[in-house]
Design an enzyme around this catalytic site. Structure first.
Site, PDB file in Angstrom:
ATOM      1  N   LYS A  70     -16.955  27.388  54.993  1.00  0.00           N
ATOM      2  CA  LYS A  70     -16.717  27.297  53.545  1.00  0.00           C
ATOM      3  C   LYS A  70     -17.671  26.277  52.925  1.00  0.00           C
ATOM      4  O   LYS A  70     -18.262  26.506  51.864  1.00  0.00           O
ATOM      5  CB  LYS A  70     -15.255  26.903  53.276  1.00  0.00           C
ATOM      6  CG  LYS A  70     -14.246  27.992  53.593  1.00  0.00           C
ATOM      7  CD  LYS A  70     -14.407  29.208  52.672  1.00  0.00           C
ATOM      8  CE  LYS A  70     -13.493  30.354  53.042  1.00  0.00           C
ATOM      9  NZ  LYS A  70     -13.810  31.597  52.317  1.00  0.00           N
ATOM     10  N   TYR A  87     -14.189  27.151  60.754  1.00  0.00           N
ATOM     11  CA  TYR A  87     -13.764  27.805  59.509  1.00  0.00           C
ATOM     12  C   TYR A  87     -14.109  26.927  58.305  1.00  0.00           C
ATOM     13  O   TYR A  87     -14.742  27.367  57.344  1.00  0.00           O
ATOM     14  CB  TYR A  87     -12.252  28.097  59.532  1.00  0.00           C
ATOM     15  CG  TYR A  87     -11.719  28.381  58.158  1.00  0.00           C
ATOM     16  CD1 TYR A  87     -12.001  29.584  57.525  1.00  0.00           C
ATOM     17  CD2 TYR A  87     -10.973  27.424  57.457  1.00  0.00           C
ATOM     18  CE1 TYR A  87     -11.547  29.840  56.241  1.00  0.00           C
ATOM     19  CE2 TYR A  87     -10.518  27.669  56.175  1.00  0.00           C
ATOM     20  CZ  TYR A  87     -10.805  28.873  55.567  1.00  0.00           C
ATOM     21  OH  TYR A  87     -10.380  29.114  54.296  1.00  0.00           O
ATOM     22  N   SER A 122     -12.353  26.517  49.611  1.00  0.00           N
ATOM     23  CA  SER A 122     -11.103  25.946  50.111  1.00  0.00           C
ATOM     24  C   SER A 122     -11.137  24.434  50.021  1.00  0.00           C
ATOM     25  O   SER A 122     -12.196  23.811  50.141  1.00  0.00           O
ATOM     26  CB  SER A 122     -10.930  26.360  51.576  1.00  0.00           C
ATOM     27  OG  SER A 122      -9.940  25.565  52.200  1.00  0.00           O
TER      28      SER A 122
END
Lengths: 352, 352
Positions: free
Chosen positions: B164, B160, B134
């Site tokens: 990644k 989050y 991302s």
């Protein structure tokens, strides 16, 4: 159990773990230690030799379980059997070079394992933890001495260092998510030396990764010569400068961290350097060790090692101010105690 | 199985996973999908509804297993049952706000789970992987447009985003440790839209975290109004600017990544942005959606959300040069297809 409280010590049979347990026992904490024994010597179905000696030194008992932090069910059992006031989390793989070779093993042990431990802690409502971190989280120093405000996670060049950084971040996020957690991150500089008794000390398996055990094994005749990785650094004598700290000073720092966590008003996550604030070069250490041991330390200067920096040493002021902790032992103490351990145990725990 | 090769798609029943599987099937890849179904609708003991429709759209079959990537034994079984040429790894929790609330669940799923998947891949000699990363790994943009050389991992403010970043680092270290691995990291900007058929689309459970499903649910009357978080940013109309990319363009990017991995001479780990390179504001999207749907989108401007940046958009040149990939669909396509999906499935997969 009586005393000040019950501590779970993960990686309790290892170098920093076993020395810390002595200080915990001396300060009237009860200790439950777990270890997967992959880097520790234990006779079959017996307590690890390091902890057997801790009991001899302190004349107190340590409860021990052969448990891997990756094993959730086994951890759960330990948490059901005891009511812990705090966890001191040492369990980790720690060889920088090996971490480059087998990174997934490091991520699985150090990150997945820690994350499982934290979940089991949460599920059992144990939310106090002292985490064994490292100055390696600072990466390449942007300034010296290294304060706790120095950026972390940038330029960590090896998986070992990244796992320490990642676990710090996980614990910070856990504190943000739940204000009941109390976390202290202790960033070790270079722990060396051994307990003054010479009964326990650093017992690396295979070729030592760190300077002091290497010097010591050369002095005792177990290795032919020390390899010095570069003498053309921008330091007084050209060899790398590090902040060596006596293992007993370091171990005591954990007791001070527990006191801090137990202070009313302590909350969230705080990081502290554990170092002396003084830098010594490889040559300084070789000379000090030679003086203390009376042995000639044969060495050879070879090329620099990738990822090594010229100098790294702590600003130790924050631990002094907030933990009321200061390192009291100098490099002659460090060398003397290492040598005592080495002479008494020329082949480490296993050979005795 | 016949065709170009057998792909394991983790998180295959999800939004990006299901749309990517269509493109894989259309390009003659065979697909085995796994998913733990925690964010997907499936009738009891049946294939997830999204994949059932993928089969209807493509008139091809998808093999599906209800497997969680944290479950090593279950993963092993899947790897023993099939010989995979490559893994496309989507499986992850992805709600930014929730990740702040329950970070350990995110670290356990996204990091421990990925690390277990990579170990099982290694043990079964499957060393090709496309990872669903991302643009969040770039943190707060230091410059725009964001190139792949922009620093990563600095200022990732939520768990989050950190997961990644950490998984990217793990994969880089795996490539360093073993030159047989071939890894492509695809850094998504803001995937929106739905398959042109309107048969599959984004189906968030609960209140949508992302702009487009929210707008769409307001348009269809399922929510009262859109909340716009801040209109005082340094952007043309004051609302946040993002690089929205049509899910079909994004899905095709994965096929191009597979082609790249299969090129002779490809080695190691490469990262590519998947974005259009164009930024649109929240108001741009509201107006476009209103135009396409013929509906008035009621909205209210509220305060900024912590961690949001003013603008973020990709430099998409590297994917153009090296993957031969370019986004072809504009915001009217994105809105039209979202609307088609929404009207056909006002309550998502479950309500049909």
């Amino acid at each position: 159990m009586a005393g000040k409280g019950v501590m779970l010590v993960t990686g309790g049979a290892g170098y920093v773990g076993s020395h810390t347990i002595i200080q915990l026992l001396n300060n009237n904490y009860s200790v439950v230690a777990i270890d997967n024994l992959i880097n520790c010597y234990a006779e079959k179905n017996k307590k690890p030799e390091s902890l057997r000696r801790v009991e001899e030194i302190t004349n107190k008992k340590v409860i021990f379980y052969n448990v891997d932090i990756k094993d959730r069910a086994a951890l759960e059992k330990v948490f059901k059997a005891h009511k812990f006031d705090c966890v001191i989390h040492f369990a980790a793989l720690k060889a920088v070079g090996e971490s480059v070779q087998i990174p997934l093993t490091y991520y699985q042990n150090n990150i997945a394992g820690s994350s499982t431990l934290f979940e089991v802690m949460r599920d059992n409502n144990v939310k106090n933890i002292v985490f064994s971190s490292s100055a390696t989280v600072y990466g390449i120093p942007q300034f010296l001495p290294l304060t706790e405000e120095h950026p972390t996670g940038q330029g960590c060049t090896n998986p070992y260092g990244k796992t320490k950084y990642f676990v710090e971040e996980i614990l910070k996020d856990v504190c943000t998510s739940d204000p009941e957690w109390k976390v202290i991150l202790l960033r070790y500089f270079n722990p060396v030396g051994a307990h003054e008794s010479g009964m326990i000390g650093e017992d690396p398996s295979g070729i030592p990764n760190n300077l002091m055990p290497y010097i010591s094994q050369v002095a005792v005749g177990r290795r032919e010569k020390l390899l010095i990785y570069g003498d053309d650094y921008d330091t007084p004598d050209g060899t790398g400068v590090r902040d060596y700290i006596h293992i007993t000073d370091l171990a005591i720092g954990h007791v001070n961290a527990l006191n801090k966590i137990n202070e009313s008003g302590f909350k969230g996550c705080r990081a502290y350097n554990l170092g002396t604030g003084k830098g010594y070069s490889v040559m300084d250490m070789v000379q000090a060790f030679s003086k203390v041991s009376g042995k000639d330390i044969k060495y050879e200067v070879v090329g620099r090692r990738e990822g090594d920096v010229a100098s790294s040493y702590a600003d130790a002021q924050l631990a002094r101010d907030e933990l009321n902790w200061v390192a009291t032992k100098g490099i002659l103490d460090m060398c003397r105690d290492t040598w005592k351990w080495q002479v008494k145990n020329p082949k480490g725990f296993q050979g005795t």
